[in-house]
Structures are given as structure tokens and as C-alpha cells.
Scaffold this motif. Sequence first.
Motif, PDB file in Angstrom:
ATOM      1  N   LYS A   8      40.985  17.396  32.924  1.00  0.00           N
ATOM      2  CA  LYS A   8      41.637  16.327  32.143  1.00  0.00           C
ATOM      3  C   LYS A   8      40.688  15.142  32.110  1.00  0.00           C
ATOM      4  O   LYS A   8      40.029  14.841  33.114  1.00  0.00           O
ATOM      5  N   PHE A  10      40.271  10.923  30.857  1.00  0.00           N
ATOM      6  CA  PHE A  10      41.066   9.737  30.522  1.00  0.00           C
ATOM      7  C   PHE A  10      40.198   8.581  30.053  1.00  0.00           C
ATOM      8  O   PHE A  10      39.001   8.514  30.363  1.00  0.00           O
ATOM      9  N   GLY A  11      40.829   7.656  29.366  1.00  0.00           N
ATOM     10  CA  GLY A  11      40.203   6.396  28.965  1.00  0.00           C
ATOM     11  C   GLY A  11      38.876   6.616  28.257  1.00  0.00           C
ATOM     12  O   GLY A  11      38.755   7.454  27.359  1.00  0.00           O
ATOM     13  N   MET A  12      37.891   5.840  28.689  1.00  0.00           N
ATOM     14  CA  MET A  12      36.584   5.848  28.051  1.00  0.00           C
ATOM     15  C   MET A  12      35.895   7.212  28.154  1.00  0.00           C
ATOM     16  O   MET A  12      35.119   7.601  27.291  1.00  0.00           O
ATOM     17  N   GLU A  15      37.194   9.435  25.491  1.00  0.00           N
ATOM     18  CA  GLU A  15      36.591   8.995  24.231  1.00  0.00           C
ATOM     19  C   GLU A  15      35.184   9.578  24.065  1.00  0.00           C
ATOM     20  O   GLU A  15      34.834  10.087  23.011  1.00  0.00           O
ATOM     21  N   ALA A  52      39.313  13.405  40.464  1.00  0.00           N
ATOM     22  CA  ALA A  52      40.509  13.711  41.266  1.00  0.00           C
ATOM     23  C   ALA A  52      40.720  15.220  41.220  1.00  0.00           C
ATOM     24  O   ALA A  52      40.532  15.849  40.174  1.00  0.00           O
ATOM     25  N   LYS A  55      45.302  15.642  41.769  1.00  0.00           N
ATOM     26  CA  LYS A  55      45.848  14.264  41.764  1.00  0.00           C
ATOM     27  C   LYS A  55      45.431  13.418  42.967  1.00  0.00           C
ATOM     28  O   LYS A  55      46.040  12.380  43.237  1.00  0.00           O
ATOM     29  N   ALA A  71      40.402  16.048  37.287  1.00  0.00           N
ATOM     30  CA  ALA A  71      40.506  14.940  36.331  1.00  0.00           C
ATOM     31  C   ALA A  71      39.320  14.007  36.477  1.00  0.00           C
ATOM     32  O   ALA A  71      38.867  13.740  37.587  1.00  0.00           O
ATOM     33  N   LEU A  73      38.079  10.289  35.937  1.00  0.00           N
ATOM     34  CA  LEU A  73      38.756   9.001  35.838  1.00  0.00           C
ATOM     35  C   LEU A  73      37.769   7.838  35.789  1.00  0.00           C
ATOM     36  O   LEU A  73      37.098   7.555  36.786  1.00  0.00           O
ATOM     37  N   PRO A  74      37.690   7.143  34.674  1.00  0.00           N
ATOM     38  CA  PRO A  74      36.866   5.933  34.626  1.00  0.00           C
ATOM     39  C   PRO A  74      37.540   4.829  35.466  1.00  0.00           C
ATOM     40  O   PRO A  74      38.685   5.006  35.888  1.00  0.00           O
ATOM     41  N   PHE A  76      39.762   2.089  36.912  1.00  0.00           N
ATOM     42  CA  PHE A  76      41.143   1.778  36.511  1.00  0.00           C
ATOM     43  C   PHE A  76      41.224   0.368  35.931  1.00  0.00           C
ATOM     44  O   PHE A  76      40.564  -0.548  36.409  1.00  0.00           O
ATOM     45  N   SER A  77      42.083   0.200  34.939  1.00  0.00           N
ATOM     46  CA  SER A  77      42.242  -1.139  34.358  1.00  0.00           C
ATOM     47  C   SER A  77      43.683  -1.388  33.919  1.00  0.00           C
ATOM     48  O   SER A  77      43.948  -1.883  32.834  1.00  0.00           O
ATOM     49  N   GLY A  78      44.594  -1.041  34.816  1.00  0.00           N
ATOM     50  CA  GLY A  78      46.005  -1.291  34.548  1.00  0.00           C
ATOM     51  C   GLY A  78      46.354  -2.753  34.792  1.00  0.00           C
ATOM     52  O   GLY A  78      45.537  -3.536  35.260  1.00  0.00           O
ATOM     53  N   GLY A  79      47.584  -3.096  34.452  1.00  0.00           N
ATOM     54  CA  GLY A  79      48.083  -4.447  34.683  1.00  0.00           C
ATOM     55  C   GLY A  79      47.723  -5.403  33.561  1.00  0.00           C
ATOM     56  O   GLY A  79      47.070  -5.018  32.617  1.00  0.00           O
TER      57      GLY A  79
ATOM     58  N   MET B  66      49.684  11.473  38.546  1.00  0.00           N
ATOM     59  CA  MET B  66      48.963  10.908  39.686  1.00  0.00           C
ATOM     60  C   MET B  66      49.392   9.464  39.928  1.00  0.00           C
ATOM     61  O   MET B  66      49.569   9.041  41.077  1.00  0.00           O
ATOM     62  N   HIS B  91      55.427  -0.783  34.516  1.00  0.00           N
ATOM     63  CA  HIS B  91      54.145  -0.936  33.838  1.00  0.00           C
ATOM     64  C   HIS B  91      54.272  -0.320  32.441  1.00  0.00           C
ATOM     65  O   HIS B  91      54.839   0.751  32.291  1.00  0.00           O
ATOM     66  N   LEU B 103      53.303  -5.846  32.688  1.00  0.00           N
ATOM     67  CA  LEU B 103      53.516  -5.490  34.103  1.00  0.00           C
ATOM     68  C   LEU B 103      54.591  -6.404  34.685  1.00  0.00           C
ATOM     69  O   LEU B 103      54.545  -7.620  34.496  1.00  0.00           O
ATOM     70  N   LYS B 127      46.793  -2.785  40.436  1.00  0.00           N
ATOM     71  CA  LYS B 127      45.638  -2.937  39.552  1.00  0.00           C
ATOM     72  C   LYS B 127      44.419  -2.142  40.045  1.00  0.00           C
ATOM     73  O   LYS B 127      43.633  -1.652  39.249  1.00  0.00           O
ATOM     74  N   VAL B 132      45.453   3.950  35.526  1.00  0.00           N
ATOM     75  CA  VAL B 132      45.953   3.433  34.249  1.00  0.00           C
ATOM     76  C   VAL B 132      44.768   2.766  33.562  1.00  0.00           C
ATOM     77  O   VAL B 132      43.928   2.157  34.230  1.00  0.00           O
ATOM     78  N   TRP B 133      44.697   2.914  32.230  1.00  0.00           N
ATOM     79  CA  TRP B 133      43.580   2.327  31.484  1.00  0.00           C
ATOM     80  C   TRP B 133      44.093   1.533  30.294  1.00  0.00           C
ATOM     81  O   TRP B 133      45.021   1.974  29.602  1.00  0.00           O
ATOM     82  N   TRP B 145      37.046  -1.299  26.195  1.00  0.00           N
ATOM     83  CA  TRP B 145      37.867  -0.874  27.325  1.00  0.00           C
ATOM     84  C   TRP B 145      37.998  -2.022  28.304  1.00  0.00           C
ATOM     85  O   TRP B 145      37.008  -2.639  28.695  1.00  0.00           O
ATOM     86  N   ASN B 148      39.013  -4.490  34.913  1.00  0.00           N
ATOM     87  CA  ASN B 148      39.760  -5.329  35.862  1.00  0.00           C
ATOM     88  C   ASN B 148      38.803  -6.087  36.769  1.00  0.00           C
ATOM     89  O   ASN B 148      37.845  -5.520  37.270  1.00  0.00           O
TER      90      ASN B 148
END
Lengths: 79, 149
Positions: A8, A10-12, A15, A52, A55, A71, A73-74, A76-79, B66, B91, B103, B127, B132-133, B145, B148
Motif C-alpha cells: 500500500k 500513501f500521500g506523496m 503520487e 510498516a 500496521k 505499507a 509511509l511518507p 506524517f502530516s495530520g492535524g 493503522m 480528525h 482536528l 500529529k 495521516v497526510w 504536501w 508538520n
Amino acid sequence: MYNKINIKAFGMIAEKLGNTALEWDACEDTDGLRKELEARFPDLKEMKYSIAINKTLIVGNVRLPEQAEVALLPPFSGG
Amino acid sequence: MSEKKRTPKNIFVSGAISPEKIAQSIANHSSKTDIGGHSIFLGQVRADQKEGGSVVAIDYTAYEEMALEKAFEIREAIFAKYPLTCMHIYHSLGEVKVGEICLFVFTSSKHRRAAMDACDELVERIKAELPVWGKEILDSDGHVWKVNT
């Protein structure tokens, strides 16, 4: 040993790969997998990404268990 | 209620988190009369200026399975560390426009310090540790992109 693994992305990374899922020939370990992926997608060499397995983020080189959920994973940039 | 075994909860909300949802969430605690303080963090999408234009929205994606496992792990660790009565994490996934909430972290305790410290630590861990992206959509139709800090 199964001869395919499912990856899997994700993100960049998704892309750059042009896909969120890839079927890939099975590799011994994550270093081998990185090498093969970077050979096919040279852009990956310039990118920071974690792997990962089932997971859980791995540290260092880890043997790929059969039927692992892998997976890419680039950062993380949540929030 | 606090003795009940906790199980992973869905933290993801499709699109922006509405102010009404936040208000309702606060109201839902009025019956829990041992609470003396709440702490709330709200993340809002900012109209940053990028090289290719200004940000008009963020499109969030996640490795959901995950992220939910990780959120549960963080939740358990924070509950073990602070004397909290309640903890809620929401979120956004998908598109959230500038000025909207992406958030919502909400902690409650008997005395304010625990709620405030737990809320802080939760936001930092969310964060840093949740897969999460955010794809920042620009007014030029391009995107960058999110990174953070």
C-alpha cells in the motif's frame, strides 16, 4: 513462500508511484524491497519514507513475513 | 464507566468538523458532574502562501486501520498517565476548506491541570504518530504536501 506481496502506498509516495496499491514480487527483507522499489521508481531515492509491516512501523532491516501487509509511509502530516 | 474495557473507536470524520458537533460534544458532558475542567484543541486549516499559490483547502488521507490502532494505543497511554474522566479525538478525512476545523481534541478531568496537560500531549502525539497526510490544495489548482513542524 508466496511469490507476490501487496504494497500500500500513501500521500506523496502514492503520487510518485501513480498508485495506492502495488503487487510486487516477494522479497527476503525490507532492505531488498527498498532497493527494488527504488530501482523501478528512482524518485523514491530522494524521498523520505517509512515502512510498516502489518500496521507497525519497522526499524532497520526486517524480514518480510509471508502475506505481510506492507505499507510505504511518507512523513506524517495530520492535524 | 471508567472500569469498562475500552476498544478502538473511529476518530475519523468525513470533511470539516462542524462547530455544532463541538458544541454538542461539550453539552454531552453536563451530566458528568465529577468533571471540573475541560481542555479543547481545535486545529483550523490556514491559508498559507506557497510558491505555487495560496492554500484553499487540505485534502486529508490516512492509513485508516493503522491510524485507528495507533490512536487507541495513544489513548490508552494518556489515560494511564493522567487522571482523566473523558477523552475525545476527531480528525477530518477528505477536503477541509481554509477556516474550517480539521482536528478536535477534547479532554476532561476533575481538576484543570490533568485535562490541559493531557490535551497538549495528545495533540503532539496525534500529529507525530498518526499515519495521516494532508495535501494542500492551492488556488492555482496545483497542490503541495503538508509538512508538520
